[in-house]
Write an enzyme that holds these catalytic residues in place. Structure first.
Site, mmCIF file in Angstrom:
data_model
loop_
_atom_site.group_PDB
_atom_site.id
_atom_site.type_symbol
_atom_site.label_atom_id
_atom_site.label_comp_id
_atom_site.label_asym_id
_atom_site.label_seq_id
_atom_site.Cartn_x
_atom_site.Cartn_y
_atom_site.Cartn_z
ATOM 1 N N HIS A 102 0.838 -1.200 0.000
ATOM 2 C CA HIS A 102 0.000 0.000 0.000
ATOM 3 C C HIS A 102 0.878 1.258 0.000
ATOM 4 O O HIS A 102 0.621 2.206 -0.753
ATOM 5 C CB HIS A 102 -0.927 -0.015 1.219
ATOM 6 C CG HIS A 102 -1.648 1.278 1.457
ATOM 7 N ND1 HIS A 102 -2.903 1.537 0.936
ATOM 8 C CD2 HIS A 102 -1.277 2.385 2.142
ATOM 9 C CE1 HIS A 102 -3.263 2.762 1.302
ATOM 10 N NE2 HIS A 102 -2.304 3.305 2.036
ATOM 11 N N GLU A 103 1.902 1.266 0.843
ATOM 12 C CA GLU A 103 2.801 2.428 0.903
ATOM 13 C C GLU A 103 3.549 2.591 -0.419
ATOM 14 O O GLU A 103 3.749 3.716 -0.876
ATOM 15 C CB GLU A 103 3.772 2.322 2.084
ATOM 16 C CG GLU A 103 3.117 2.278 3.471
ATOM 17 C CD GLU A 103 2.089 3.392 3.706
ATOM 18 O OE1 GLU A 103 2.216 4.468 3.105
ATOM 19 O OE2 GLU A 103 1.147 3.173 4.488
ATOM 20 N N HIS A 106 1.550 4.514 -2.748
ATOM 21 C CA HIS A 106 1.698 5.976 -2.620
ATOM 22 C C HIS A 106 2.945 6.473 -3.350
ATOM 23 O O HIS A 106 2.929 7.535 -3.973
ATOM 24 C CB HIS A 106 1.793 6.379 -1.141
ATOM 25 C CG HIS A 106 0.480 6.311 -0.412
ATOM 26 N ND1 HIS A 106 -0.666 6.929 -0.875
ATOM 27 C CD2 HIS A 106 0.136 5.707 0.752
ATOM 28 C CE1 HIS A 106 -1.651 6.700 -0.018
ATOM 29 N NE2 HIS A 106 -1.196 5.958 0.965
HETATM 30 ZN ZN LIG Z 1 -2.093 5.231 2.657
#
Ligand SMILES: [Zn+2]
Length: 231
Positions: A102-103, A106
């Protein structure tokens, strides 16, 4: 009957918001802990997984760091660091790999210039202003014999927090979508390990929805208390 700012019936809206946010937080912690007990079959750590995904995506300017705390993982676009917390960095669990991916989502948003993320970054100084100044200005307005100019300025400042949290939603959902896509096509996790990742990321996304609801209820309360009065 008006009991004064802080203890009137509308305070129940603040309590409902706090309960929603608390439940979402408990849910993400429980979901993470459940799948943090299940090791991924490939036995790579979340940090190794993040590095491998970024190498694949050609993100060679992002550094992976180990930071303190549990579930404090984040990607910092200003110094291009992917910060994985104690609960994930060295963990080989499905949950930790999901959080790391998930990171990375980003970091990829940053690389591709994903515009909701840019908008969100631009909004950070405004939300900081809103968080620090909104309530002091509202309270000052109340103390100065219901000065509605000040009170309304405070409410506008508070609305900046709500707008920021709404802009955060597409950024978070999109990062999770990217994470699931990467893990689906890559060879870090097996297909049967993906449903667990989706559950962890969905629980995390719900905390952002809960934050919006909670802030919206607080905003509604301010409008109910002070909104229909003219300066
Ligand atoms: Zn996030």
């Amino acid at each position: 009957m008006y009991y004064g700012f802080g203890f009137d019936w509308t305070f129940i809206l603040v309590i409902i918001g706090a309960v929603i946010a608390g439940l979402a937080q408990m849910n993400v912690t429980a979901t993470f802990n459940r799948y943090n007990k299940i090791n991924s079959r490939n036995n790579v750590t979340a940090a190794q997984a993040a590095q491998a995904i970024m190498d694949d995506a050609g993100l060679n300017n992002v550094r992976v760091n180990h930071i303190q705390g549990d579930l404090t993982d984040n990607y910092n676009p200003s110094d291009k660091t992917l910060n994985l917390s104690d609960s994930s960095y060295e963990s080989t669990s499905i949950a930790a790999i999901g959080v790391a991916a998930h990171e990375v989502g980003h970091a990829i948003q940053d690389q591709k210039g994903y515009w909701p993320m840019k908008l969100r970054s631009m909004f950070v100084p405004l939300v900081n202003l809103g968080s620090t100044a909104a309530f002091p200005i509202i309270i000052l307005g109340v103390v100065l014999g219901m000065n509605y100019t000040l009170i309304h300025i405070g409410i506008y400042l508070f609305s900046l927090i709500l707008i920021f949290q709404i802009i955060t939603l597409p950024v978070e959902f999109n990062a999770s979508m990217r994470a699931v896509n990467i893990l689906t096509t890559g060879n870090i996790l097996s297909q049967d390990e993906l449903p667990a990742v989706k559950k962890v990321l969905f629980a995390a996304a719900l905390t952002y929805v809960a934050a919006v609801l909670s802030t919206a209820l607080q905003f509604l309360r301010l409008v109910l208390l002070f909104g229909n009065r003219r300066d």
